[in-house]
Design a protein around this motif. Structure first.
Motif, PDB file in Angstrom:
ATOM      1  N   PHE A 177       1.098  -0.703   0.006  1.00 10.15           N
ATOM      2  CA  PHE A 177       0.059  -0.059   0.372  1.00 10.15           C
ATOM      3  C   PHE A 177       0.836   1.398   0.305  1.00 10.15           C
ATOM      4  CE2 PHE A 177      -2.451   2.964   2.166  1.00 10.15           C
ATOM      5  CZ  PHE A 177      -3.311   3.257   1.590  1.00 10.15           C
ATOM      6  N   ASN A 178       1.930   1.505   0.565  1.00  9.69           N
ATOM      7  CA  ASN A 178       2.728   2.835   1.228  1.00  9.69           C
ATOM      8  C   ASN A 178       3.631   2.754  -0.064  1.00  9.69           C
ATOM      9  OD1 ASN A 178       1.859   2.589   3.248  1.00  9.69           O
ATOM     10  ND2 ASN A 178       3.311   1.684   4.420  1.00  9.69           N
ATOM     11  N   LEU A 179       4.349   1.776  -0.314  1.00  7.98           N
ATOM     12  CA  LEU A 179       4.804   1.492  -1.698  1.00  7.98           C
ATOM     13  C   LEU A 179       3.464   2.099  -3.162  1.00  7.98           C
ATOM     14  CD1 LEU A 179       8.100   1.386  -3.688  1.00  7.98           C
ATOM     15  CD2 LEU A 179       6.984  -1.112  -3.547  1.00  7.98           C
ATOM     16  N   LEU A 180       2.552   1.964  -3.239  1.00  4.69           N
ATOM     17  CA  LEU A 180       1.781   2.421  -4.398  1.00  4.69           C
ATOM     18  C   LEU A 180       1.780   3.931  -4.084  1.00  4.69           C
ATOM     19  CD1 LEU A 180      -0.909  -0.243  -3.793  1.00  4.69           C
ATOM     20  CD2 LEU A 180       0.824  -0.283  -5.738  1.00  4.69           C
ATOM     21  N   TRP A 181       1.569   4.254  -2.754  1.00  6.83           N
ATOM     22  CA  TRP A 181       1.391   5.834  -2.429  1.00  6.83           C
ATOM     23  C   TRP A 181       2.451   6.130  -3.110  1.00  6.83           C
ATOM     24  CZ3 TRP A 181      -2.605   8.020  -2.995  1.00  6.83           C
ATOM     25  CH2 TRP A 181      -3.981   7.658  -3.501  1.00  6.83           C
ATOM     26  N   ALA A 182       3.783   5.874  -2.819  1.00  5.78           N
ATOM     27  CA  ALA A 182       5.620   7.044  -2.651  1.00  5.78           C
ATOM     28  C   ALA A 182       5.119   6.904  -4.398  1.00  5.78           C
ATOM     29  CB  ALA A 182       5.883   5.749  -2.587  1.00  5.78           C
ATOM     30  N   THR A 183       4.632   5.354  -5.126  1.00  3.32           N
ATOM     31  CA  THR A 183       4.824   6.026  -6.461  1.00  3.32           C
ATOM     32  C   THR A 183       3.940   6.716  -7.158  1.00  3.32           C
ATOM     33  OG1 THR A 183       5.125   3.187  -6.599  1.00  3.32           O
ATOM     34  CG2 THR A 183       4.209   4.622  -8.310  1.00  3.32           C
ATOM     35  N   VAL A 184       2.588   6.831  -6.497  1.00  2.68           N
ATOM     36  CA  VAL A 184       2.144   7.897  -7.284  1.00  2.68           C
ATOM     37  C   VAL A 184       2.463   9.652  -7.157  1.00  2.68           C
ATOM     38  CG1 VAL A 184      -0.560   8.970  -6.595  1.00  2.68           C
ATOM     39  CG2 VAL A 184      -0.491   6.387  -6.848  1.00  2.68           C
ATOM     40  N   THR A 185       3.083   9.374  -5.746  1.00  2.00           N
ATOM     41  CA  THR A 185       3.281  10.234  -5.225  1.00  2.00           C
ATOM     42  C   THR A 185       4.589  10.981  -6.633  1.00  2.00           C
ATOM     43  OG1 THR A 185       3.028  10.454  -2.739  1.00  2.00           O
ATOM     44  CG2 THR A 185       4.299  11.969  -3.622  1.00  2.00           C
ATOM     45  N   LEU A 186       5.459  10.542  -6.932  1.00  2.00           N
ATOM     46  CA  LEU A 186       6.376  10.246  -7.450  1.00  2.00           C
ATOM     47  C   LEU A 186       6.166  10.710  -9.185  1.00  2.00           C
ATOM     48  CD1 LEU A 186       8.713   7.526  -6.572  1.00  2.00           C
ATOM     49  CD2 LEU A 186       9.816  10.281  -6.081  1.00  2.00           C
ATOM     50  N   LEU A 187       4.975  10.032  -9.335  1.00  2.00           N
ATOM     51  CA  LEU A 187       4.639  10.219 -11.204  1.00  2.00           C
ATOM     52  C   LEU A 187       3.949  11.961 -10.959  1.00  2.00           C
ATOM     53  CD1 LEU A 187       2.416   7.174 -11.620  1.00  2.00           C
ATOM     54  CD2 LEU A 187       4.385   8.220 -12.728  1.00  2.00           C
ATOM     55  N   MET A 188       3.285  12.373  -9.371  1.00  2.92           N
ATOM     56  CA  MET A 188       2.524  12.848  -9.706  1.00  2.92           C
ATOM     57  C   MET A 188       3.760  14.745  -9.755  1.00  2.92           C
ATOM     58  SD  MET A 188      -0.303  13.642  -9.409  1.00  2.92           S
ATOM     59  CE  MET A 188      -1.509  11.868  -9.801  1.00  2.92           C
ATOM     60  N   ILE A 189       4.807  14.105  -8.782  1.00  7.00           N
ATOM     61  CA  ILE A 189       5.514  15.156  -8.594  1.00  7.00           C
ATOM     62  C   ILE A 189       6.910  15.198  -9.988  1.00  7.00           C
ATOM     63  CG2 ILE A 189       7.946  16.176  -7.350  1.00  7.00           C
ATOM     64  CD1 ILE A 189       6.742  14.917  -5.041  1.00  7.00           C
ATOM     65  N   ILE A 190       7.405  13.936 -10.332  1.00  4.11           N
ATOM     66  CA  ILE A 190       8.321  14.241 -11.584  1.00  4.11           C
ATOM     67  C   ILE A 190       7.155  13.463 -12.954  1.00  4.11           C
ATOM     68  CG2 ILE A 190      10.620  13.143 -12.721  1.00  4.11           C
ATOM     69  CD1 ILE A 190      10.496  11.989  -9.098  1.00  4.11           C
ATOM     70  N   ARG A 191       6.617  14.713 -13.223  1.00  4.23           N
ATOM     71  CA  ARG A 191       5.279  13.842 -14.520  1.00  4.23           C
ATOM     72  C   ARG A 191       6.118  14.794 -15.457  1.00  4.23           C
ATOM     73  NH1 ARG A 191       3.186  18.397 -12.048  1.00  4.23           N
ATOM     74  NH2 ARG A 191       2.407  19.878 -13.353  1.00  4.23           N
ATOM     75  N   PRO A 192       6.195  13.367 -16.406  1.00  5.71           N
ATOM     76  CA  PRO A 192       6.000  14.408 -18.381  1.00  5.71           C
ATOM     77  C   PRO A 192       5.889  14.415 -18.394  1.00  5.71           C
ATOM     78  CG  PRO A 192       6.286  11.636 -17.935  1.00  5.71           C
ATOM     79  CD  PRO A 192       5.818  11.989 -16.723  1.00  5.71           C
ATOM     80  N   GLY A 193       6.312  15.795 -19.294  1.00  7.90           N
ATOM     81  CA  GLY A 193       6.012  17.214 -19.711  1.00  7.90           C
ATOM     82  C   GLY A 193       5.273  18.541 -19.013  1.00  7.90           C
ATOM     83  N   SER A 194       6.417  17.789 -17.715  1.00  6.46           N
ATOM     84  CA  SER A 194       6.105  18.985 -16.463  1.00  6.46           C
ATOM     85  C   SER A 194       6.410  20.505 -16.606  1.00  6.46           C
ATOM     86  CB  SER A 194       6.810  18.482 -14.843  1.00  6.46           C
ATOM     87  OG  SER A 194       6.830  18.974 -13.873  1.00  6.46           O
ATOM     88  N   THR A 195       5.945  21.502 -16.245  1.00 12.01           N
ATOM     89  CA  THR A 195       5.335  22.769 -16.497  1.00 12.01           C
ATOM     90  C   THR A 195       6.847  23.576 -15.736  1.00 12.01           C
ATOM     91  OG1 THR A 195       3.699  23.717 -14.760  1.00 12.01           O
ATOM     92  CG2 THR A 195       3.583  23.436 -17.906  1.00 12.01           C
ATOM     93  N   THR A 196       6.570  22.738 -14.940  1.00 14.71           N
ATOM     94  CA  THR A 196       8.069  23.821 -13.466  1.00 14.71           C
ATOM     95  C   THR A 196       9.771  23.340 -14.301  1.00 14.71           C
ATOM     96  OG1 THR A 196       8.785  21.603 -12.265  1.00 14.71           O
ATOM     97  CG2 THR A 196       6.154  22.270 -11.572  1.00 14.71           C
ATOM     98  N   GLY A 197       9.698  23.109 -14.945  1.00 17.51           N
ATOM     99  CA  GLY A 197      11.419  22.534 -15.619  1.00 17.51           C
ATOM    100  C   GLY A 197      12.167  21.785 -14.923  1.00 17.51           C
ATOM    101  N   ALA A 198      11.740  21.578 -14.093  1.00 14.80           N
ATOM    102  CA  ALA A 198      12.946  20.951 -13.042  1.00 14.80           C
ATOM    103  C   ALA A 198      12.872  19.207 -13.762  1.00 14.80           C
ATOM    104  CB  ALA A 198      11.645  20.494 -11.238  1.00 14.80           C
TER     105      ALA A 198
END
Length: 159
Positions: free
Chosen positions: A138-159
């Motif tokens: 459960f925690n691994l799934l949420w960590a993965t979702v969090t990472l996808l939300m932060i480091i998403r392809p096409g991010s406009t943050t420039g990071a």
């Protein structure tokens, strides 16, 4: 409006999913402690409280995907692969919580809270071990979702 939706989505995730991950992780050792000290009402109260936190916050956490979808709609990214993957992982995490973690917590609590003076220690230990594994997934799934939300392809943050 997008910033407000995103803020509510992130706050809802922190406020609702965080307590579930912590309480679910604390449950197995608390159940083992309660089984080792069957006459101690404090141990049983801890197990009951952790189970209640998981149940209540699991229901309240429904606001996370609701505001997430609203945010994705306003950003026009509903068809993005990273979002579809995040949605699938979120559904899987919900299934793990609802079909595995909560019922196993309930069975451990029932064994501890039974009419008998002595709980079935073998059952509680077995269920606690399984819960440790389910909670880790459960925690691994949420960590993965969090990472996808932060480091998403096409991010406009420039990071």
């Amino acid at each position: 409006m997008t910033k407000l939706l995103l803020a509510v989505h992130v706050l809802a995730a922190i406020i609702t999913i965080g307590p579930v991950t912590v309480a679910a992780g604390m449950f197995p050792p608390a159940a083992r402690s309660a089984a080792a000290a069957p006459g101690d009402p404090a141990h049983l109260a801890t197990v009951r409280t952790l189970h209640r936190v998981c149940r209540v916050y699991a229901v309240i956490a429904v606001v996370v995907p609701v505001f997430g979808l609203a945010t994705a709609h306003s950003l026009h990214v509903l068809g993005s692969a990273w979002l579809v993957t995040s949605i699938a992982l979120t559904v899987l995490a919900a299934v793990v919580l609802g079909a595995l973690i909560l019922p196993h917590q309930g069975s451990a609590l029932a064994a501890l809270d039974g009419a008998d003076e002595t709980p079935d220690l073998a059952l509680v230990r077995r269920v606690a071990g399984q819960l440790g594994m389910f909670t880790g997934v459960f925690n691994l799934l949420w960590a993965t979702v969090t990472l996808l939300m932060i480091i998403r392809p096409g991010s406009t943050t420039g990071a």
